[in-house]
Design an enzyme around this catalytic site. Structure first.
Site, PDB file in Angstrom:
ATOM      1  N   LEU A   1      46.949  -9.663  -3.900  1.00 47.83           N
ATOM      2  CA  LEU A   1      45.651 -10.321  -4.011  1.00 47.83           C
ATOM      3  C   LEU A   1      45.785 -11.780  -4.446  1.00 47.83           C
ATOM      4  O   LEU A   1      45.033 -12.640  -3.994  1.00 47.83           O
ATOM      5  CB  LEU A   1      44.769  -9.541  -4.999  1.00 47.83           C
ATOM      6  CG  LEU A   1      43.278  -9.809  -4.859  1.00 47.83           C
ATOM      7  CD1 LEU A   1      42.752  -9.343  -3.516  1.00 47.83           C
ATOM      8  CD2 LEU A   1      42.508  -9.154  -5.992  1.00 47.83           C
ATOM      9  N   CYS A   2      46.769 -12.059  -5.308  1.00 42.45           N
ATOM     10  CA  CYS A   2      46.903 -13.437  -5.794  1.00 42.45           C
ATOM     11  C   CYS A   2      47.287 -14.378  -4.647  1.00 42.45           C
ATOM     12  O   CYS A   2      46.823 -15.515  -4.579  1.00 42.45           O
ATOM     13  CB  CYS A   2      47.919 -13.515  -6.930  1.00 42.45           C
ATOM     14  SG  CYS A   2      49.497 -12.806  -6.530  1.00 42.45           S
TER      15      CYS A   2
END
Ligand SMILES: [Zn+2]
Length: 441
Positions: free
Chosen positions: A208-209
């Site tokens: 997700l980052c």
């Protein structure tokens, strides 16, 4: 069809089954009865009526199998028609299993294909027990694992000895674009799907980052819109429907904006569709080769005319044609096919239930999806956590942040786990280790 025509129709099979030869197994006895068994009695189940399934059904009936059941819950889509050749344009929206069975029954005399328009989980042990073998052409690993678990649950052990008559062999074919594999599994004797599960990499997901902060690929941009922007802006007041062109268009436009912002090239409508629907490209020729290998194995299994594949064939069509076969090995403490209870070592006294659930999902040889856990605590059966039933999830959610010790679990406590990847309950035994290192394993 007259007996004479029948005779001519199977004359090639008769040459294989009624004569001996240098490649026959030593215990093979040439006999006209084998062909009779194949034509009249041999009952097989084909799982999946898609790309592999159409090929499998066609191959099997042309090789003399006539008592075939086929199970598939899917309906026919336009995009199937280029390779799923038992279907026509007018069949769009109809059940694959039903249309495939009807097509073959009308085309090949004497065939008796029985369709089941449902998911494999809707059938119980008595259904799977009726077949001499199961041939699997699925694109879902979870479904394949479930089926593997089901066939293993049919095994009968007497005083620790496997009753060989309870074995239902599984022939499993799988394809992904230009790569494919075929394998023969004798439940209880040869390595099962779970034994080499760590060979199946988990499905591609992007951290997700990366998606949020440092996108590098067009896929990252699409994922960002799908995971973050869509829920936030909720443009159509509903969940994403990968088959709705309006939805795909919206995601395409937003992804384009994001790609431009980060200077990322190569974003196309097709790619957006692929990422949103998680599409693995299907190649007709790969399906044809793998289905042919599987059907040949089925024929060998049914007639004993030749040794079966031992036990894993790999095909790679990417650059020329490459194939090899190797003997995969059984895992001694396999959760499905061994009789061994798996021990989970806990080193950290602060180890929480949430940690255990994450462990079960991330461990390469377990890869569970929605584990539900129960345990016997102080002589009572207690549900620790279950996410598949809403009311139980709400009631047990607070347990996630509790440590195993707070939940009353001690050394040698056993936990029973239910998961979508198997019809069986898996038993785990907890081993609390004394020590100062943190984390399980
Ligand atoms: Zn196994």
């Amino acid at each position: 069809m007259s007996p004479d025509q029948t005779h001519r129709r199977w004359s090639n099979l008769q040459k294989v089954l009624e004569r001996s030869g240098p490649f026959c197994r030593p215990d093979f006895e040439p006999s006209p009865e084998t062909l009779q068994f194949l034509l009249e009695n041999c009952k097989v189940l084909v799982v999946g009526a898609g790309g592999l399934g159409c090929e499998l059904l066609k191959n099997l009936v042309l090789m003399g199998f006539r008592q075939i059941h086929v199970i598939d819950m899917d309906t026919i889509e336009l995009s199937n028609l280029n390779r799923q050749f038992l279907f026509r344009h007018k069949d769009i929206g109809s059940y694959k299993a039903e249309v495939a069975a009807k097509f073959i029954n009308s085309r090949i005399p004497g065939c008796n294909i029985m369709p089941h328009n449902c998911e494999i989980q809707a059938k119980d042990e008595s259904f799977y027990q009726q077949f001499h073998m199961v041939i699997c052409g699925l694109d879902s690993i979870v479904a394949r694992r479930w089926l593997n678990g089901m066939l293993h649950s049919l095994l009968v052990y007497e005083n620790g000895e496997l009753d060989k008559s309870s074995i239902t062999p599984l022939i499993d074919g799988g394809t992904e674009a230009f790569k494919g594999n075929a394998r023969v599994i004798y439940p209880g004797l040869s390595p099962c799907i779970e034994c080499i599960l760590d060979l199946y990499p988990p499905q591609v997901t992007y951290p997700l980052c990366t998606i949020a902060n440092t996108p590098r690929l067009p896929e990252h941009c699409v994922e960002y819109v799908k995971v973050i922007q869509w829920p936030k802006e909720n443009p159509f007041d509903c969940a994403i429907d990968g088959d709705d062109p309006q939805h795909i268009n919206w995601i395409y436009e937003k992804s384009n904006e994001r790609a431009a912002q980060f200077g990322i090239q190569g974003l196309t409508y097709r790619l957006v569709q692929g990422v949103v629907k998680n599409i693995i490209p299907a190649v007709a020729s790969t399906n044809a080769v793998i289905a042919a290998a599987c059907a040949t194995e089925a024929f060998k299994l049914a007639t004993n005319c030749n040794a079966t594949l031992n036990n894993y064939m790999v095909l790679n069509n990417l650059d020329g044609v490459y194939t090899y076969t190797y003997e995969a090995e059984r895992k001694e403490d396999c959760l499905t096919c061994s009789q061994v209870v798996r021990e989970i070592e806990i080193k950290d006294p602060k180890y929480k239930l949430q940690d255990l659930i994450e462990f079960l999902c991330n461990q390469p040889d377990m890869q569970m999806k929605t584990p539900g856990l129960t345990a016997c605590v102080d002589g009572k059966n207690k549900t620790l956590y279950m996410c598949t039933v809403k009311s139980i999830e709400e009631r047990t959610r607070e347990n996630l942040s509790k440590t195993l010790i707070e939940l009353g679990l001690t050394n040698d406590s056993t936990i029973n786990v239910a998961d979508v990847t198997t019809p069986n309950i898996i038993t785990l035994k907890l081993k609390f280790l004394r020590g100062d290192s943190a984390g399980a394993q």
